[in-house]
Scaffold this active site. Structure first.
Site, PDB file in Angstrom:
ATOM      1  N   LYS A 138      -9.571   1.983  -2.079  1.00 65.90           N
ATOM      2  CA  LYS A 138      -9.774   1.503  -0.709  1.00 65.90           C
ATOM      3  C   LYS A 138     -11.120   1.951  -0.156  1.00 65.90           C
ATOM      4  O   LYS A 138     -11.448   3.140  -0.153  1.00 65.90           O
ATOM      5  CB  LYS A 138      -8.631   2.018   0.173  1.00 65.90           C
ATOM      6  CG  LYS A 138      -8.586   1.428   1.586  1.00 65.90           C
ATOM      7  CD  LYS A 138      -7.344   1.940   2.299  1.00 65.90           C
ATOM      8  CE  LYS A 138      -7.209   1.365   3.698  1.00 65.90           C
ATOM      9  NZ  LYS A 138      -5.984   1.879   4.362  1.00 65.90           N
TER      10      LYS A 138
ATOM     11  N   CYS B  76      -5.402  -3.195   3.316  1.00 67.95           N
ATOM     12  CA  CYS B  76      -5.026  -2.959   4.711  1.00 67.95           C
ATOM     13  C   CYS B  76      -6.210  -2.975   5.678  1.00 67.95           C
ATOM     14  O   CYS B  76      -6.698  -4.044   6.046  1.00 67.95           O
ATOM     15  CB  CYS B  76      -4.246  -1.648   4.807  1.00 67.95           C
ATOM     16  SG  CYS B  76      -3.207  -1.504   6.292  1.00 67.95           S
TER      17      CYS B  76
ATOM     18  N   GLU C  92       0.828  -1.204   0.000  1.00 78.90           N
ATOM     19  CA  GLU C  92       0.000   0.000   0.000  1.00 78.90           C
ATOM     20  C   GLU C  92       0.865   1.259   0.000  1.00 78.90           C
ATOM     21  O   GLU C  92       1.815   1.376   0.775  1.00 78.90           O
ATOM     22  CB  GLU C  92      -0.892  -0.012   1.242  1.00 78.90           C
ATOM     23  CG  GLU C  92      -1.790   1.198   1.403  1.00 78.90           C
ATOM     24  CD  GLU C  92      -2.601   1.169   2.695  1.00 78.90           C
ATOM     25  OE1 GLU C  92      -3.633   1.857   2.757  1.00 78.90           O
ATOM     26  OE2 GLU C  92      -2.193   0.447   3.639  1.00 78.90           O
TER      27      GLU C  92
END
Length: 282
Positions: free
Chosen positions: A136, A171, A56
């Site tokens: 995300k 994440c 990321e």
């Protein structure tokens, strides 16, 4: 100064060779970080990998919040372009972990219905063609400025790479299992999770990743970074879990390249042998 080692996870048969590039990330050192990413793509290709995944915000550094706006790029900007070209040059699929995308500057089909900045990952196939874009969904607010600086993604895509249906999350998404159910319902057999997970939450990182593999009977590969920031230190420990939740390959906290073989037939076999997904009540 960082060093890199290589870790092999073994061979499970005629399958897809997956590489995870646990890169050392220096805050704001975009050119150096991208060069490390390109070198990892080349090294993964030399080792026979079919697909290599990056962490990321590998180019600017997740915790370099004050540098997000300055280093934001449109989707077709330099970072993704260089990695797309590297994928084609080396004949390897590349998950360009994520960058800070300038949504207002992005043009063409990738443009979402929003302005601002996004934490955006892209999957390019071995011909350098874009196969998947993931912005995300869940933005971190705990001791993080991400939720203040970025806008969340809305779409969820899958793509076929090397005979496997691949999905992507990022994440903090690991804490939201419903997102993974949606990917499995879309056919996902392998879920890649580019991350910038810091100390001290090692148990969370390992347990959540393994749980997502077990409950969805899918491969889950977590790709973390390595390096220190003013506010945090990344804990590394990138891993590949099979559909039983068994770790096939894992790393420590230093920069490294992990490779392992994964087999789509294993997903089918596990789901047939232990049909938990079929027993779901909606």
């Amino acid at each position: 100064m960082s060093t890199e080692t290589d870790v092999d996870g073994g061979d499970t048969g005629d399958s897809l060779t997956l590489a995870l590039a646990q890169l050392h990330v220096d805050a704001g050192e975009v050119e150096a970080n991208v060069e490390r990413a390109l070198a990892a793509v080349s090294r993964a290709a030399d080792r026979g990998a079919d697909l290599v995944a990056l962490p990321e915000l590998f180019n600017v550094g997740y915790f370099a919040f004050d540098l997000y706006a300055r280093n934001a790029e449109p989707f077709g900007g330099e970072t993704f372009t260089r990695l797309r070209e590297a994928a084609a040059d080396h004949g390897i699929a590349v998950l360009a972990g994520s960058i800070v995308e300038d949504l207002a500057a992005t043009e063409s089909v990738e443009t979402p219905a929003a302005d601002g900045f996004s934490n955006t990952a892209a999957l390019f196939d071995a011909d350098g063609e874009r196969r998947l874009v993931y912005r995300k969904h869940h933005l971190f607010g705990y001791e993080s400025a991400e939720s203040e600086l970025l806008v969340p993604g809305e779409t969820l895509e899958t793509a076929t790479i090397g005979g496997m249906t691949v999905g992507v999350t990022t994440c903090y998404d690991l804490r939201f299992p419903e997102l993974y159910r949606r990917l499995v319902d879309a056919g996902a057999e392998l879920i890649l999770v580019p991350s910038a997970w810091p100390y001290p939450r090692i148990e969370h990182w390992q347990t959540l990743s393994r749980a997502r593999a077990i409950e969805n009977q899918a491969y889950v590969a977590t790709i973390n970074g390595s390096g220190e920031f003013e506010e945090a230190t990344l804990l590394g420990r990138s891993s590949v879990y099979d559909p039983w939740g068994v770790p096939l390959a894992s790393s420590g906290d230093e920069a490294t390249l992990i490779t392992t073989e994964i087999d789509p037939r294993t997903v089918v076999d596990v789901r047939d042998e232990f049909p938990a997904l079929r027993d779901r009540r909606r």
